[in-house]
Design a protein around this motif. Structure first.
Motif, PDB file in Angstrom:
ATOM      1  N   THR A   1     -14.368  14.072  60.759  1.00  0.00           N
ATOM      2  CA  THR A   1     -14.707  15.971  59.863  1.00  0.00           C
ATOM      3  C   THR A   1     -13.483  16.750  61.170  1.00  0.00           C
ATOM      4  OG1 THR A   1     -16.611  15.198  58.810  1.00  0.00           O
ATOM      5  CG2 THR A   1     -16.050  17.207  58.404  1.00  0.00           C
TER       6      THR A   1
ATOM      7  N   PHE B   1     -10.119  18.815  60.849  1.00  0.00           N
ATOM      8  CA  PHE B   1     -11.115  20.878  60.911  1.00  0.00           C
ATOM      9  C   PHE B   1     -10.577  21.386  61.572  1.00  0.00           C
ATOM     10  CE2 PHE B   1     -14.548  23.880  61.136  1.00  0.00           C
ATOM     11  CZ  PHE B   1     -14.323  24.667  59.660  1.00  0.00           C
TER      12      PHE B   1
ATOM     13  N   ALA C   1     -11.427  23.001  56.056  1.00  0.00           N
ATOM     14  CA  ALA C   1     -12.112  22.379  55.758  1.00  0.00           C
ATOM     15  C   ALA C   1     -11.554  20.892  54.146  1.00  0.00           C
ATOM     16  CB  ALA C   1     -13.585  23.045  54.393  1.00  0.00           C
TER      17      ALA C   1
ATOM     18  N   SER D   1     -10.950  18.187  56.266  1.00  0.00           N
ATOM     19  CA  SER D   1     -11.566  16.944  56.629  1.00  0.00           C
ATOM     20  C   SER D   1     -12.229  16.371  55.224  1.00  0.00           C
ATOM     21  CB  SER D   1     -12.578  18.167  57.337  1.00  0.00           C
ATOM     22  OG  SER D   1     -12.757  18.926  56.745  1.00  0.00           O
ATOM     23  N   GLY D   2     -11.444  16.643  54.329  1.00  0.00           N
ATOM     24  CA  GLY D   2     -12.632  15.731  53.469  1.00  0.00           C
ATOM     25  C   GLY D   2     -11.876  13.822  53.547  1.00  0.00           C
TER      26      GLY D   2
ATOM     27  N   ASP E   1     -18.511  11.617  56.533  1.00  0.00           N
ATOM     28  CA  ASP E   1     -17.875  13.010  56.436  1.00  0.00           C
ATOM     29  C   ASP E   1     -17.464  13.700  55.535  1.00  0.00           C
ATOM     30  OD1 ASP E   1     -15.388  14.069  56.069  1.00  0.00           O
ATOM     31  OD2 ASP E   1     -13.913  12.344  57.142  1.00  0.00           O
TER      32      ASP E   1
ATOM     33  N   SER F   1     -17.843  18.130  55.465  1.00  0.00           N
ATOM     34  CA  SER F   1     -16.686  18.289  54.725  1.00  0.00           C
ATOM     35  C   SER F   1     -17.173  19.134  53.693  1.00  0.00           C
ATOM     36  CB  SER F   1     -15.438  17.917  53.521  1.00  0.00           C
ATOM     37  OG  SER F   1     -15.489  16.971  55.036  1.00  0.00           O
TER      38      SER F   1
END
Lengths: 264, 264
Positions: free
Chosen positions: B105, B109, B131, B134-135, B166, B170
Motif C-alpha cells: 500500500t 501510494f 490512494a 494503492s488499492g 492492503d 487504502s
C-alpha cells in the motif's frame, strides 16, 4: 462521529443487498415456522411474502433489481426441476398428463365462464375470469413436489407433465381473450396462431434438444466449463420461449430436461 | 403474424434476462479463447467486459438489475474464497501478510504522491492519486488464485491476507483524502476515526465468529436448511462491513472464513 454513523446507517439501509438480506431472513423464519407446525415450508414462505409485500405491509416493493432476482429464481427452480426429471419417465406418463392437463384447464375455465355469465357478466368477461383461474404455477408445483420429495416419483412426473399442458392451454385461452378484447369481438384466428407458435416452439426445441445439442456437447465435453454452458443453454431456451410468446419457465424446464439427458 | 412476431422479438430483446444471456455468452467465449492461447480465463473475461461495456462499444450499460447481479457475484466469489480458506493457515501467514500488505500500500501510494506533486500537482491531488493506485481487488485476486489452483496453497493465503490488509489501509487513506477535500485541508482526525471503525468491525466480527456463531450453529444443526442460514450470515457481515464503512466484500470473506471453520 455519531452523526456520521447515523448517516451511513441510513445510506446502507437503502442498499438493495439489505432488502435481499431482509427478505431472506423473513422467508427463512417463515419456512422454519411452517415446518414446525407440520406444513410445507413453501406455504409459510408464500404467506410471509404476502404479508411483507405490497398486499399488506408494503415493506418490500417492486424494484428492477428484485424483479430480475425473482425471474432468475424462477428460472433456476424450473431448470433444476428439468434437470431432476428423466425425460423417458416423463414421456411414459404423457398420456395421463395430457388427459389431466386438459381436464384441469377445461373444468375450471368452463365453471368460471358459467358462473360469471350466470351472474350477469359478458362473454368476454367470462373468457377472462375463466382463463385466469384455469392456469397453474409450474414453479410453485415443482418446489412443493421437491419439498415433499416426490418430484422424481411417478406422481411427480404426472403432476409436472399435466402442469405443462395446463399452462400451455391456459396461455392459449388467455391470448385469445386478450386479442378478442383488443379487436372487440371473439377471435378464433388468434387461437390458431398461438397454437401454431406453441407447436413450432416444441418441435424446434425437440429438434435442438435431441439432434443438435448432443453433437455440441460431444465437442464441448473436452473443455471443463460445462456448468456455464448449461446455464447458457437454459437461458437461451427461456429466451426462445418468450419469443414464441410462451412463459420462459417452460423453456427453462425443457432445457433442464435436455441437459439432464446429456449428463445421464 | 409476422408483424406480431417482430413486435414480440423487439419486446423480448429488451428483457433483462436477454442482457444476462448476452453477457454470459460473450464472457464464456472470451474465457475459452483466453484459455486456448494460454492465458487465465479471467483476463479474457475482463477484456470482453471492457469491449462490450461503456468504455468501448457501450452495448451493455448500467441497469439496477445488472448492478445487483454484479454485487451478488462479488459477494459469492468472496464468500466462497472465505469458505475455501482455513482460518488457521491464514493466521499462520499473518505476519508476512501484514508486512506485504503495508508495503504494497505504502510504496505505490508514496510513488503516486511523489510523481503527482513532482509534476506540479497539489498535496490533495497527490493524496487522491496515491490512494487510487494503492488499492487492490480482493475479488479479482481470489478468482485468479482459484483459476490457478493456488487459492489453498501457502502463497494463496499470503496473497489473500495481504490483499485484505492492503484494502483496509487504502480505504483509510482514501477516506482521509475524501474528508480532507470536504473540509478543505488535510485531516488526521478522519484517519483515526476510520481506523477505529475498522478495528471495531474486526473485533466484533471475531467475537461473533468465534463466540456467538458456534453456539447458534450448534442449535441450528438440528434443522436441515443450513445453506440459507450460511448465506444470511454472509449477507449480514457484508451489511455490517458497509455500516462500518468497509467494503462489503471483506465482510463476505470473513463470514466465509467463519462458516468454513464451523463446517470443518
Amino acid at each position: 462521529m455519531l452523526v456520521q454513523l447515523t448517516e451511513n446507517v441510513l445510506r446502507v439501509l437503502n442498499l438493495p443487498i439489505v432488502s435481499i438480506l431482509f427478505l431472506l431472513v423473513v422467508v427463512w423464519i417463515a419456512g422454519e415456522l411452517s415446518k414446525r407446525i407440520g406444513l410445507p415450508p413453501v406455504l409459510g414462505e408464500l404467506v410471509a411474502g404476502l404479508i411483507i409485500g405490497p398486499p399488506i405491509l408494503n415493506m418490500v416493493t417492486y424494484t428492477e433489481g428484485l424483479d430480475i432476482l425473482a425471474k432468475l429464481g424462477m428460472f433456476f427452480l424450473m431448470f433444476y426441476a428439468g434437470l431432476e426429471t428423466d425425460p423417458k419417465k416423463l414421456f411414459k406418463v404423457s398420456r395421463s398428463a395430457i388427459f389431466i392437463g386438459i381436464l384441469g384447464t377445461v373444468v375450471p375455465f368452463a365453471l368460471g365462464m358459467v358462473v360469471v355469465i350466470g351472474l350477469g357478466g359478458t362473454f368476454l368477461q367470462g373468457l377472462f375470469i375463466g382463463a385466469a383461474i384455469s392456469g397453474t404455477s409450474m414453479v410453485t408445483k415443482s418446489r412443493i413436489l421437491y419439498d415433499l420429495k416426490i418430484l422424481k416419483k411417478r406422481i411427480g412426473y404426472t403432476i409436472m407433465g399435466s402442469a405443462m399442458v395446463d399452462n400451455m392451454l391456459s396461455f392459449i385461452i388467455l391470448s385469445v381473450a386478450i386479442k378478442s378484447v383488443i379487436i372487440g369481438e371473439f377471435t378464433l384466428f388468434e387461437g390458431i396462431i398461438t397454437l401454431a407458435e406453441t407447436s413450432v416452439f416444441f418441435l424446434v426445441s425437440i429438434f435442438i434438444g435431441y439432434k443438435l445439442y448432443p453433437r455440441i456437447t460431444k465437442y464441448m465435453r473436452q473443455t471443463t466449463r460445462g456448468f456455464t454452458f448449461a446455464i447458457i443453454v437454459g437461458l437461451f431456451f427461456a429466451f426462445f420461449a418468450e419469443i414464441m410468446r410462451i412463459h420462459f419457465v417452460i423453456g427453462a424446464y425443457l432445457a433442464g430436461l435436455m441437459v439432464s439427458e446429456e449428463i445421464a
